[in-house]
Scaffold this motif. Structure first.
Motif, mmCIF file in Angstrom:
data_model
loop_
_atom_site.group_PDB
_atom_site.id
_atom_site.type_symbol
_atom_site.label_atom_id
_atom_site.label_comp_id
_atom_site.label_asym_id
_atom_site.label_seq_id
_atom_site.Cartn_x
_atom_site.Cartn_y
_atom_site.Cartn_z
ATOM 1 N N GLY A 9 0.826 -1.208 0.000
ATOM 2 C CA GLY A 9 0.000 0.000 0.000
ATOM 3 C C GLY A 9 0.860 1.257 0.000
ATOM 4 N N GLY A 15 1.078 4.608 3.724
ATOM 5 C CA GLY A 15 2.192 3.994 3.000
ATOM 6 C C GLY A 15 3.114 5.029 2.393
ATOM 7 N N LEU A 50 0.999 -5.040 -7.346
ATOM 8 C CA LEU A 50 0.613 -6.285 -6.698
ATOM 9 C C LEU A 50 -0.839 -6.185 -6.251
ATOM 10 N N ARG A 53 -4.865 -9.922 -3.166
ATOM 11 C CA ARG A 53 -5.807 -11.043 -3.247
ATOM 12 C C ARG A 53 -5.196 -12.233 -3.991
ATOM 13 N N THR A 73 0.155 -2.166 5.075
ATOM 14 C CA THR A 73 -0.896 -1.142 5.218
ATOM 15 C C THR A 73 -2.030 -1.364 4.221
ATOM 16 N N VAL A 82 -9.623 -8.198 0.126
ATOM 17 C CA VAL A 82 -8.379 -7.429 0.229
ATOM 18 C C VAL A 82 -7.935 -7.359 1.688
ATOM 19 N N LEU A 104 -1.097 -3.561 10.021
ATOM 20 C CA LEU A 104 -1.955 -2.461 10.483
ATOM 21 C C LEU A 104 -3.378 -2.930 10.730
ATOM 22 N N SER A 105 -3.900 -2.577 11.892
ATOM 23 C CA SER A 105 -5.285 -2.883 12.202
ATOM 24 C C SER A 105 -5.993 -1.597 12.667
ATOM 25 N N THR A 106 -7.177 -1.746 13.188
ATOM 26 C CA THR A 106 -8.033 -0.574 13.388
ATOM 27 C C THR A 106 -8.745 -0.585 14.742
ATOM 28 N N ASP A 107 -9.071 0.604 15.208
ATOM 29 C CA ASP A 107 -9.890 0.761 16.415
ATOM 30 C C ASP A 107 -11.304 0.197 16.216
ATOM 31 N N TYR A 130 -16.213 -4.140 7.907
ATOM 32 C CA TYR A 130 -14.799 -3.776 7.864
ATOM 33 C C TYR A 130 -14.095 -4.151 9.172
ATOM 34 N N LYS A 134 -11.054 -6.933 9.736
ATOM 35 C CA LYS A 134 -9.792 -6.583 10.408
ATOM 36 C C LYS A 134 -9.591 -7.426 11.670
ATOM 37 N N THR A 153 -4.654 1.302 15.014
ATOM 38 C CA THR A 153 -4.612 2.749 15.060
ATOM 39 C C THR A 153 -6.003 3.328 14.840
ATOM 40 N N LEU A 155 -8.299 7.100 13.371
ATOM 41 C CA LEU A 155 -8.353 7.956 12.190
ATOM 42 C C LEU A 155 -6.984 8.565 11.932
HETATM 43 N N1 LIG Z 1 -7.266 5.863 7.369
HETATM 44 C C1 LIG Z 1 -7.693 5.701 8.599
HETATM 45 O O1 LIG Z 1 -8.290 6.598 9.179
HETATM 46 C C2 LIG Z 1 -7.392 4.408 9.348
HETATM 47 C C3 LIG Z 1 -7.904 4.198 10.629
HETATM 48 C C4 LIG Z 1 -7.598 3.018 11.310
HETATM 49 C C5 LIG Z 1 -6.787 2.052 10.693
HETATM 50 N N2 LIG Z 1 -6.313 2.281 9.444
HETATM 51 C C6 LIG Z 1 -5.490 1.247 8.804
HETATM 52 O O2 LIG Z 1 -4.310 1.842 8.300
HETATM 53 C C7 LIG Z 1 -3.920 1.229 7.089
HETATM 54 C C8 LIG Z 1 -3.581 2.289 6.051
HETATM 55 O O3 LIG Z 1 -4.688 3.143 5.815
HETATM 56 P P1 LIG Z 1 -4.604 4.330 4.748
HETATM 57 O O4 LIG Z 1 -5.585 5.359 5.142
HETATM 58 O O5 LIG Z 1 -3.185 4.708 4.514
HETATM 59 O O6 LIG Z 1 -5.164 3.586 3.443
HETATM 60 P P2 LIG Z 1 -5.378 4.190 1.970
HETATM 61 O O7 LIG Z 1 -4.851 5.569 1.880
HETATM 62 O O8 LIG Z 1 -6.787 3.926 1.596
HETATM 63 O O9 LIG Z 1 -4.436 3.236 1.091
HETATM 64 C C9 LIG Z 1 -4.779 1.900 0.867
HETATM 65 C C10 LIG Z 1 -3.648 1.238 0.100
HETATM 66 O O10 LIG Z 1 -4.014 -0.132 -0.141
HETATM 67 C C11 LIG Z 1 -3.725 -0.437 -1.490
HETATM 68 N N3 LIG Z 1 -4.610 -1.492 -1.983
HETATM 69 C C12 LIG Z 1 -5.959 -1.482 -2.076
HETATM 70 N N4 LIG Z 1 -6.402 -2.629 -2.617
HETATM 71 C C13 LIG Z 1 -5.312 -3.399 -2.851
HETATM 72 C C14 LIG Z 1 -5.106 -4.691 -3.403
HETATM 73 N N5 LIG Z 1 -6.143 -5.458 -3.829
HETATM 74 N N6 LIG Z 1 -3.849 -5.154 -3.518
HETATM 75 C C15 LIG Z 1 -2.810 -4.409 -3.092
HETATM 76 N N7 LIG Z 1 -2.921 -3.177 -2.577
HETATM 77 C C16 LIG Z 1 -4.167 -2.678 -2.454
HETATM 78 C C17 LIG Z 1 -3.959 0.858 -2.240
HETATM 79 O O11 LIG Z 1 -3.239 0.804 -3.453
HETATM 80 P P3 LIG Z 1 -3.700 1.643 -4.792
HETATM 81 O O12 LIG Z 1 -4.154 2.994 -4.323
HETATM 82 O O13 LIG Z 1 -2.442 1.692 -5.611
HETATM 83 O O14 LIG Z 1 -4.790 0.864 -5.432
HETATM 84 C C18 LIG Z 1 -3.370 1.865 -1.265
HETATM 85 O O15 LIG Z 1 -1.979 1.968 -1.445
HETATM 86 C C19 LIG Z 1 -5.035 0.260 6.713
HETATM 87 O O16 LIG Z 1 -4.612 -1.059 6.983
HETATM 88 C C20 LIG Z 1 -6.188 0.643 7.602
HETATM 89 O O17 LIG Z 1 -6.967 -0.466 7.990
HETATM 90 C C21 LIG Z 1 -6.604 3.412 8.749
#
Ligand SMILES: NC(=O)c1ccc[n+]([C@@H]2O[C@H](COP(=O)([O-])OP(=O)(O)OC[C@H]3O[C@@H](n4cnc5c(N)ncnc54)[C@H](OP(=O)(O)O)[C@@H]3O)[C@@H](O)[C@H]2O)c1
Length: 292
Positions: A9, A15, A50, A53, A73, A82, A104-107, A130, A134, A153, A155
């Motif tokens: 990611g 990422g 990549l 899945r 991530t 996914v 990485l996991s979530t609240d 979701y 997770k 983590t 938001l």
């Molecule tokens: N954002 C939040 O507020 C939050 C809160 C709690 C936990 N988290 C956790 O933190 C982590 C990162 O979150 P984020 O906000 O940085 O996520 P994000 O910005 O949505 O990025 C998701 C990433 O996953 C990749 N991805 C999606 N489908 C995929 C697939 N089939 N194969 C490979 N890669 C794939 C995307 O790649 P492409 O864009 O290139 O498709 C992107 O790089 C996650 O695990 C999430 O559960 C996030």
């Protein structure tokens, strides 16, 4: 052990920040739909396309890269394949080459009914699909690799481009969106740069199991929207509130995370969102929207 740090990611919010923070080690990263060349920073990264899945593809890629550590991530909020199957595939592939895994996991693995911040020993009980994907991934990843670190983590805010909560808040404050913000939904938002720095520290530690890594402020979504609008130089007066109770939605109310254990392990300070987004004159949104 040599070999790069592999970030799955790498094109995502977290990422890309992980790739931006230099640590003097070789980096590899995956992307799926977003072409990485268009993103800022992240020079000297070995990119590979990549789909997590595709378990065979994941295994072959990880065998070729031979990472010494993987920070996983990649996820899609609306896809169990996914978020769950992908996480298992990554864990198996990392295990096969003896790479350290930080997952990485979530609240949102919690139901939000506890009434005080969740610690690592509280039992998950997700409300939505979701959170369930997770929570199941946590169990499966630990089975594959008992040495893996599972980082929950909250938001993620800050950084560029602005996060979803910031964009939503600015749009609402400027009257461009009818969105209202819950006064009875509490979270512990974390700044993306704090989270990335913490993860890069944790890659080097021996910690295994679950660790909460979130900001120190517990805050409701309505106040968070106000903080976000102000951070982007926008008057928050137009932001409207609502409650989960009135909305009738089945949604976790209070998923604040206690990160005391992480704070004892880390040099990185996990700032509260009020401080972390305090004042950001010249931020990307402020400039784009014409605010000083
Ligand atoms: N954002 C939040 O507020 C939050 C809160 C709690 C936990 N988290 C956790 O933190 C982590 C990162 O979150 P984020 O906000 O940085 O996520 P994000 O910005 O949505 O990025 C998701 C990433 O996953 C990749 N991805 C999606 N489908 C995929 C697939 N089939 N194969 C490979 N890669 C794939 C995307 O790649 P492409 O864009 O290139 O498709 C992107 O790089 C996650 O695990 C999430 O559960 C996030």
């Amino acid at each position: 052990v040599t070999g790069p740090l592999l970030v799955t990611g790498g094109t995502g919010h977290l990422g890309s920040e992980l790739l931006r923070q230099p640590r003097g080690m070789p980096l590899a990263a995956t992307w799926n739909r977003t072409e990485p060349e268009r993103r800022e920073g992240a020079q000297g990264v070995e990119w590979l396309r990549l789909d997590v899945r595709d378990a065979d593809g994941v295994r072959r890629a990880v065998e070729r890269i031979r990472p010494r550590a993987v920070v996983h991530t990649a996820y899609r909020q609306d896809s169990r394949e996914v978020t769950f199957d992908g996480a298992v595939a990554v864990a198996r592939a990392a295990r096969a080459v003896d790479a350290r895994l930080v997952h990485l996991s979530t609240d949102l693995v919690f139901d939000g009914e506890k009434g005080s911040p969740y610690t690592e020993s509280d039992e998950p009980n997700p409300v939505g699909d979701y959170g369930r994907a997770k929570a199941d991934a946590e169990v499966a990843v630990r089975e594959v690799d008992p040495g893996a670190l599972l980082v929950r983590t909250s938001l993620i805010v800050g950084g560029a481009p602005p996060s979803r909560p910031e964009r939503d808040a600015v749009a609402a404050a400027e009257g461009r969106s009818p969105m209202r913000f819950f006064r009875d939904e509490l979270r512990s938002p974390v700044h993306v740069s704090d989270l990335a720095a913490a993860l890069l520290e944790l890659v080097e530690l021996d910690e295994a199991g679950i660790l909460h890594v979130a900001g120190v402020d517990g805050i409701d979504r309505y106040e968070l929207a106000q903080v976000c609008a102000r951070a982007h130089g926008v008057d928050p007066a137009g932001i409207e509130s609502a409650t989960i109770a009135e909305s009738g939605l089945d949604r976790a109310r209070d998923c604040r995370l206690a990160s005391d254990r992480a704070r004892g392990l880390l040099h990185t300070r996990l700032r509260g969102v009020r401080e972390a987004l305090g004042a950001a004159p010249g931020s990307a949104l402020a400039e784009r929207e014409g605010h000083p």
